[in-house]
Design a protein around this motif. Structure first.
Motif, PDB file in Angstrom:
ATOM      1  N   GLY A   1       0.941  -1.048  -0.369  1.00  0.00           N
ATOM      2  CA  GLY A   1       0.325   0.111   0.383  1.00  0.00           C
ATOM      3  C   GLY A   1       1.343   1.429  -0.406  1.00  0.00           C
ATOM      4  N   GLY A   2       1.088   2.762   0.828  1.00  0.00           N
ATOM      5  CA  GLY A   2       1.816   3.170   0.959  1.00  0.00           C
ATOM      6  C   GLY A   2       2.782   3.717   2.167  1.00  0.00           C
ATOM      7  N   TRP A   3       2.854   2.018   2.001  1.00  0.00           N
ATOM      8  CA  TRP A   3       3.791   2.179   3.458  1.00  0.00           C
ATOM      9  C   TRP A   3       5.177   0.693   2.774  1.00  0.00           C
ATOM     10  CZ3 TRP A   3       2.676   3.995   8.694  1.00  0.00           C
ATOM     11  CH2 TRP A   3       1.647   3.974   8.689  1.00  0.00           C
ATOM     12  N   TRP A   4       6.465   1.332   3.810  1.00  0.00           N
ATOM     13  CA  TRP A   4       7.656   0.752   3.271  1.00  0.00           C
ATOM     14  C   TRP A   4       8.308  -0.016   4.084  1.00  0.00           C
ATOM     15  CZ3 TRP A   4       9.390   0.366  -1.190  1.00  0.00           C
ATOM     16  CH2 TRP A   4       9.115   1.362  -2.841  1.00  0.00           C
ATOM     17  N   LYS A   5       8.734  -0.764   4.189  1.00  0.00           N
ATOM     18  CA  LYS A   5      10.048  -1.920   5.503  1.00  0.00           C
ATOM     19  C   LYS A   5      11.012  -1.908   5.150  1.00  0.00           C
ATOM     20  CE  LYS A   5       9.986  -6.803   7.357  1.00  0.00           C
ATOM     21  NZ  LYS A   5       9.547  -7.495   7.343  1.00  0.00           N
ATOM     22  N   THR A   6      11.035  -0.840   6.389  1.00  0.00           N
ATOM     23  CA  THR A   6      12.299  -0.386   6.485  1.00  0.00           C
ATOM     24  C   THR A   6      13.271  -0.576   7.892  1.00  0.00           C
ATOM     25  OG1 THR A   6      14.078   1.912   5.979  1.00  0.00           O
ATOM     26  CG2 THR A   6      11.914   1.874   7.364  1.00  0.00           C
ATOM     27  N   PHE A   7      14.191  -0.039   8.143  1.00  0.00           N
ATOM     28  CA  PHE A   7      14.790  -0.273   9.405  1.00  0.00           C
ATOM     29  C   PHE A   7      15.599   0.893  10.246  1.00  0.00           C
ATOM     30  CE2 PHE A   7      18.017  -1.477   6.607  1.00  0.00           C
ATOM     31  CZ  PHE A   7      19.359  -1.260   6.728  1.00  0.00           C
ATOM     32  N   THR A   8      15.681   0.562  11.231  1.00  0.00           N
ATOM     33  CA  THR A   8      17.141   2.226  11.853  1.00  0.00           C
ATOM     34  C   THR A   8      18.369   1.568  11.711  1.00  0.00           C
ATOM     35  OG1 THR A   8      16.251   0.834  13.879  1.00  0.00           O
ATOM     36  CG2 THR A   8      14.737   2.552  13.243  1.00  0.00           C
ATOM     37  N   MET A   9      18.520   3.034  10.950  1.00  0.00           N
ATOM     38  CA  MET A   9      20.246   2.728  10.887  1.00  0.00           C
ATOM     39  C   MET A   9      21.101   2.691  12.133  1.00  0.00           C
ATOM     40  SD  MET A   9      21.348   1.979   7.734  1.00  0.00           S
ATOM     41  CE  MET A   9      22.690   3.053   7.160  1.00  0.00           C
ATOM     42  N   ASP A  10      20.432   3.591  13.321  1.00  0.00           N
ATOM     43  CA  ASP A  10      21.135   4.082  13.964  1.00  0.00           C
ATOM     44  C   ASP A  10      20.300   4.762  15.984  1.00  0.00           C
ATOM     45  OD1 ASP A  10      23.645   5.356  13.169  1.00  0.00           O
ATOM     46  OD2 ASP A  10      22.231   6.455  12.089  1.00  0.00           O
ATOM     47  N   ARG A  11      20.447   4.445  16.584  1.00  0.00           N
ATOM     48  CA  ARG A  11      19.791   4.524  17.660  1.00  0.00           C
ATOM     49  C   ARG A  11      18.842   6.042  17.145  1.00  0.00           C
ATOM     50  NH1 ARG A  11      18.743   2.712  22.208  1.00  0.00           N
ATOM     51  NH2 ARG A  11      16.760   4.258  24.236  1.00  0.00           N
ATOM     52  N   THR A  12      17.645   5.992  17.125  1.00  0.00           N
ATOM     53  CA  THR A  12      16.721   7.487  16.980  1.00  0.00           C
ATOM     54  C   THR A  12      16.483   8.310  18.250  1.00  0.00           C
ATOM     55  OG1 THR A  12      14.409   7.041  17.599  1.00  0.00           O
ATOM     56  CG2 THR A  12      15.313   6.022  15.496  1.00  0.00           C
ATOM     57  N   ALA A  13      16.331   9.349  17.366  1.00  0.00           N
ATOM     58  CA  ALA A  13      16.272  10.573  18.652  1.00  0.00           C
ATOM     59  C   ALA A  13      15.045  10.369  19.619  1.00  0.00           C
ATOM     60  CB  ALA A  13      15.430  11.918  18.299  1.00  0.00           C
ATOM     61  N   SER A  14      14.114   9.570  19.147  1.00  0.00           N
ATOM     62  CA  SER A  14      12.852   8.941  20.732  1.00  0.00           C
ATOM     63  C   SER A  14      13.817   7.776  21.065  1.00  0.00           C
ATOM     64  CB  SER A  14      11.912   9.099  19.430  1.00  0.00           C
ATOM     65  OG  SER A  14      11.969   7.929  18.479  1.00  0.00           O
ATOM     66  N   GLY A  15      14.594   7.160  20.815  1.00  0.00           N
ATOM     67  CA  GLY A  15      14.908   5.845  21.592  1.00  0.00           C
ATOM     68  C   GLY A  15      14.998   4.397  20.616  1.00  0.00           C
ATOM     69  N   ILE A  16      14.253   4.702  19.557  1.00  0.00           N
ATOM     70  CA  ILE A  16      14.202   3.216  18.719  1.00  0.00           C
ATOM     71  C   ILE A  16      15.962   2.760  18.636  1.00  0.00           C
ATOM     72  CG2 ILE A  16      13.614   1.850  16.726  1.00  0.00           C
ATOM     73  CD1 ILE A  16      11.484   4.050  16.821  1.00  0.00           C
ATOM     74  N   LYS A  17      15.990   1.404  18.973  1.00  0.00           N
ATOM     75  CA  LYS A  17      17.588   0.480  19.041  1.00  0.00           C
ATOM     76  C   LYS A  17      18.020   0.463  17.403  1.00  0.00           C
ATOM     77  CE  LYS A  17      17.188  -1.742  22.685  1.00  0.00           C
ATOM     78  NZ  LYS A  17      17.013  -3.028  23.440  1.00  0.00           N
ATOM     79  N   ALA A  18      19.038   0.981  17.139  1.00  0.00           N
ATOM     80  CA  ALA A  18      19.710   0.811  15.547  1.00  0.00           C
ATOM     81  C   ALA A  18      19.001  -0.974  15.370  1.00  0.00           C
ATOM     82  CB  ALA A  18      21.270   1.191  16.138  1.00  0.00           C
ATOM     83  N   GLY A  19      19.307  -0.663  14.167  1.00  0.00           N
ATOM     84  CA  GLY A  19      18.510  -2.129  14.115  1.00  0.00           C
ATOM     85  C   GLY A  19      16.560  -2.986  13.579  1.00  0.00           C
ATOM     86  N   LYS A  20      16.475  -1.433  13.990  1.00  0.00           N
ATOM     87  CA  LYS A  20      14.933  -1.933  14.676  1.00  0.00           C
ATOM     88  C   LYS A  20      14.034  -1.813  13.434  1.00  0.00           C
ATOM     89  CE  LYS A  20      12.296  -2.714  18.189  1.00  0.00           C
ATOM     90  NZ  LYS A  20      12.211  -4.591  19.398  1.00  0.00           N
ATOM     91  N   THR A  21      13.124  -2.940  12.517  1.00  0.00           N
ATOM     92  CA  THR A  21      12.468  -3.096  11.162  1.00  0.00           C
ATOM     93  C   THR A  21      11.422  -2.895  11.624  1.00  0.00           C
ATOM     94  OG1 THR A  21      14.307  -4.781  10.305  1.00  0.00           O
ATOM     95  CG2 THR A  21      12.229  -4.550   9.620  1.00  0.00           C
ATOM     96  N   GLY A  22      10.597  -2.043  10.677  1.00  0.00           N
ATOM     97  CA  GLY A  22       9.249  -1.911  11.125  1.00  0.00           C
ATOM     98  C   GLY A  22       8.450  -1.255   9.841  1.00  0.00           C
TER      99      GLY A  22
END
Length: 57
Positions: free
Chosen positions: A20-41
């Motif tokens: 649909g209008g969504w893409w599956k990706t992952f975080t490269m680094d820890r995000t500003a809000s604290g999501i850990k690096a490598g988390k997929t969503g």
């Protein structure tokens, strides 16, 4: 279920799957809000923008 918030400047990997209008990706680094690096969503396409990295040297 939400994993957390993304903020401008958070780095994500190249999206690999689209649904649909969504893409599956992952975080490269820890995000500003604290999501850990490598988390997929899933991220809505309208929140993504392409960036170009260059190596100086």
């Amino acid at each position: 279920m939400s994993l957390g918030l993304l903020r401008e400047g958070d780095r994500l990997g190249t999206p690999k799957m689209k649904q649909g209008g969504w893409w599956k990706t992952f975080t490269m680094d820890r995000t500003a809000s604290g999501i850990k690096a490598g988390k997929t969503g899933w991220v809505k396409k309208s929140y993504l923008r392409k960036s170009v990295c260059t190596q100086l040297g």
